[in-house]
Scaffold this active site. Structure first.
Site, PDB file in Angstrom:
ATOM      1  N   HIS A 219      14.304  -7.488 -14.334  1.00 15.20           N
ATOM      2  CA  HIS A 219      12.990  -7.093 -13.836  1.00 15.20           C
ATOM      3  C   HIS A 219      11.904  -7.539 -14.808  1.00 15.20           C
ATOM      4  CE1 HIS A 219      14.850  -4.736 -10.671  1.00 15.20           C
ATOM      5  NE2 HIS A 219      15.547  -4.054 -11.563  1.00 15.20           N
TER       6      HIS A 219
ATOM      7  N   ASP B 189       3.986  -8.057 -13.432  1.00 18.44           N
ATOM      8  CA  ASP B 189       2.790  -8.903 -13.353  1.00 18.44           C
ATOM      9  C   ASP B 189       1.618  -7.988 -13.062  1.00 18.44           C
ATOM     10  OD1 ASP B 189       0.658 -10.469 -12.507  1.00 18.44           O
ATOM     11  OD2 ASP B 189       1.737 -11.430 -10.869  1.00 18.44           O
TER      12      ASP B 189
ATOM     13  N   HIS C 161      -2.157  -7.734 -12.153  1.00 16.93           N
ATOM     14  CA  HIS C 161      -3.280  -8.517 -11.649  1.00 16.93           C
ATOM     15  C   HIS C 161      -4.549  -8.264 -12.457  1.00 16.93           C
ATOM     16  CE1 HIS C 161      -1.630  -9.421  -7.322  1.00 16.93           C
ATOM     17  NE2 HIS C 161      -0.745  -9.668  -8.277  1.00 16.93           N
TER      18      HIS C 161
ATOM     19  N   HIS D  99       3.111  -5.741  -9.943  1.00 20.23           N
ATOM     20  CA  HIS D  99       4.367  -5.872  -9.217  1.00 20.23           C
ATOM     21  C   HIS D  99       5.380  -6.652 -10.040  1.00 20.23           C
ATOM     22  CE1 HIS D  99       3.733 -10.161  -8.087  1.00 20.23           C
ATOM     23  NE2 HIS D  99       2.457  -9.817  -7.998  1.00 20.23           N
ATOM     24  N   CYS D 100       6.622  -6.598  -9.610  1.00 14.15           N
ATOM     25  CA  CYS D 100       7.700  -7.343 -10.246  1.00 14.15           C
ATOM     26  C   CYS D 100       7.714  -8.767  -9.687  1.00 14.15           C
ATOM     27  CB  CYS D 100       9.042  -6.659  -9.979  1.00 14.15           C
ATOM     28  SG  CYS D 100      10.404  -7.282 -10.978  1.00 14.15           S
TER      29      CYS D 100
ATOM     30  N   HIS E 243      11.784  -8.455  -4.552  1.00  9.95           N
ATOM     31  CA  HIS E 243      11.470  -7.266  -5.354  1.00  9.95           C
ATOM     32  C   HIS E 243      10.242  -6.536  -4.822  1.00  9.95           C
ATOM     33  CE1 HIS E 243      14.063  -7.654  -9.147  1.00  9.95           C
ATOM     34  NE2 HIS E 243      14.509  -8.561  -8.292  1.00  9.95           N
TER      35      HIS E 243
ATOM     36  N   MET F  22       8.789  -2.608  -5.477  1.00  3.58           N
ATOM     37  CA  MET F  22       8.494  -2.725  -6.894  1.00  3.58           C
ATOM     38  C   MET F  22       7.068  -3.183  -7.113  1.00  3.58           C
ATOM     39  SD  MET F  22      11.278  -3.976  -9.632  1.00  3.58           S
ATOM     40  CE  MET F  22      11.380  -3.084 -11.195  1.00  3.58           C
TER      41      MET F  22
ATOM     42  N   HIS G  99      -8.117   3.437   7.677  1.00  2.00           N
ATOM     43  CA  HIS G  99      -9.116   4.168   8.470  1.00  2.00           C
ATOM     44  C   HIS G  99      -8.795   5.656   8.362  1.00  2.00           C
ATOM     45  CE1 HIS G  99     -11.799   5.170  11.842  1.00  2.00           C
ATOM     46  NE2 HIS G  99     -10.817   5.932  12.298  1.00  2.00           N
TER      47      HIS G  99
ATOM     48  N   GLU H  41     -16.301   2.585   8.619  1.00  2.00           N
ATOM     49  CA  GLU H  41     -15.337   3.233   9.505  1.00  2.00           C
ATOM     50  C   GLU H  41     -13.910   2.789   9.206  1.00  2.00           C
ATOM     51  OE1 GLU H  41     -15.512   1.957  13.618  1.00  2.00           O
ATOM     52  OE2 GLU H  41     -16.828   0.283  13.058  1.00  2.00           O
ATOM     53  N   THR H  42     -13.747   1.496   8.966  1.00  2.00           N
ATOM     54  CA  THR H  42     -12.445   0.910   8.632  1.00  2.00           C
ATOM     55  C   THR H  42     -12.708  -0.161   7.587  1.00  2.00           C
ATOM     56  OG1 THR H  42     -11.605   1.295  10.881  1.00  2.00           O
ATOM     57  CG2 THR H  42     -10.435  -0.326   9.544  1.00  2.00           C
TER      58      THR H  42
ATOM     59  N   HIS I 229      -5.172   0.897  10.631  1.00  3.25           N
ATOM     60  CA  HIS I 229      -5.690   0.843  11.991  1.00  3.25           C
ATOM     61  C   HIS I 229      -5.212  -0.372  12.782  1.00  3.25           C
ATOM     62  CE1 HIS I 229      -8.220   1.958  15.367  1.00  3.25           C
ATOM     63  NE2 HIS I 229      -8.598   3.054  14.714  1.00  3.25           N
TER      64      HIS I 229
END
Length: 407
Positions: free
Chosen positions: A159, A162, A164, A199-200, A210, A215, A320, A344-345, A371
């Site tokens: 494993h 990363d 971001h 994430h992996c 993964h 993950m 939403h 709204e969304t 939604h």
């Protein structure tokens, strides 16, 4: 049952890995090889010897060794105790004092997770700290994140992680490859405020494998002076609702029943085949159908302001809040940008996280959904907020109850 990691191979490859197996796998895929060797259902693909790390990874590693060390003597070290989702660790909304080194520890865990009790669907989830999503990490801009990442000796797989939010070395993914029985320490400066996916990413087809096995998680980097609206006025929240939307691709047999497996990684070939359809069998919040409904629903009171953090590491989604709104929405998840108002969304791009703030005005049950209502109603992407308080007829009133109309 053979282990997926060959200890002798670990020792042989250790200095050649250069924490660069992600790019080695990616390079192999680019060349049309996909991955070294053809994996069986009983053997994870990374057992095969890796190709040598690309030259630019070697150069990057050499540059890091040659670079001057950073003087961190003036920084205070603090320990952040991570908690299981959907909760947030203790933190300050406005930072006190100067930037700090925030120490955290995460352990990779391969756990058998029931995705849907009604159908018996399950998966060997690949996790950070045993939860899907991984725990929410919260720091302030210009803090250093110092992560100890441990892979237990009884794990089946390699494993890494990363971030971001970070800069360089594939988000730290190139520097954090850990085999079973190993741990590593990564430190990076959180220079940009916002909510970010982590994430992996071990390499090649193992990256989506993964990620779609759970993950992934979220790091929130708060501005040192806290959140603000477009005019620079401070925004505060009473609580955080941390939601990780997870798409699963569970293999089925010829009868349409979900397959089961004895250990993590055994489903690799079947999962790759299922993933190629790009059609998830489940799209759930926090790991399973109903994980955030019923007894597990979020609780709030009229007047409470909730910061909803939503992560989707692989697919686009559109949160939403039925019966509510996004008073302030950082759709791209980046707090240096002014928030949108009264949404709204909102839209969360795959591989990112977003945030929305809402102050509840009425009591009752609020459904928080993707939604794409097919995914919400049929695949599981639904959470509930149960809100206590007094009803306000000035906002909504049933003028006349349903009744039979004579014709």
């Amino acid at each position: 049952m053979p282990k997926f990691i060959n200890p002798a191979l670990v020792k042989t490859n250790r200095r050649n890995v250069l924490r660069g197996s992600l790019l080695a796998g990616a390079a192999a895929m680019t060349a049309g090889a996909g991955m070294a060797g053809t994996p069986s259902k009983r053997m994870a693909p990374h057992v095969a010897p890796r190709p040598a790390a690309p030259k630019f990874i070697l150069a990057e590693a050499e540059a890091q060794v040659a670079a001057p060390k950073v003087d961190l003597s003036g920084y205070t070290r603090v320990r952040q105790e991570l908690v299981a989702p959907p909760f947030a660790p203790a933190h300050e909304q406005v930072a006190t004092g100067g930037p700090k080194i925030v120490e955290i520890r995460m352990e990779t865990k391969e756990v058998l997770l029931t995705v849907d009790e009604d159908t018996g669907a399950s998966i060997w989830a690949l996790t950070y700290n045993g939860s899907v999503p991984g725990p929410l990490i919260i720091v302030h801009q210009d803090d250093y994140v110092e992560l100890t990442l441990a892979n237990p000796a009884d794990s089946q797989m390699e494993h890494n992680i990363d971030f971001h939010a970070s800069s360089g070395a594939l988000g730290g993914g190139g520097l954090t490859h850990v085999y079973p029985g190993e741990e590593t320490v990564l430190r990076f400066k959180a220079t940009r405020p916002g909510v970010f996916t982590y994430h992996c990413a071990p390499g090649g087809a193992m990256i989506p494998y993964h990620v779609t096995h759970g993950m992934n998680g979220t790091l929130m980097v708060l501005p040192r002076d806290g959140l603000k609206d477009a005019e620079g006025n401070p925004l505060r929240y009473d609580t955080i609702a941390y939601i990780g939307e997870q798409d699963f691709y569970l293999p089925m047999d010829e009868n349409g029943d979900y397959k089961t497996y004895e250990v993590a990684g055994e489903d690799f070939s079947d999962s790759v085949e299922a993933m190629r359809t790009l059609t998830p069998t489940h799209s759930v919040f926090n790991g399973s159908v109903g994980a955030l409904t019923g007894e597990n629903a979020f609780k709030a009171k009229v007047g409470d302001t909730v910061l909803m953090i939503h992560n989707q590491a692989n697919r686009d989604t559109r949160p939403h809040l039925i019966g509510g709104h996004g008073d302030y929405v950082w759709e791209n998840g980046k707090f240096a940008n002014p928030p949108q108002k009264d949404q709204e969304t909102w839209f969360i791009r795959g591989g990112s996280a977003g945030a929305a703030m809402y102050t509840f005005l009425q009591p009752g049950v609020y459904a928080y959904v993707n939604h794409n209502l097919i995914e919400a109603a049929l695949l599981g992407a639904t959470a509930h907020f149960v809100v206590d308080g007094a009803w306000d007829n000035a906002l909504m009133e049933q003028v006349m109850p349903p009744h039979v109309v004579e014709t």
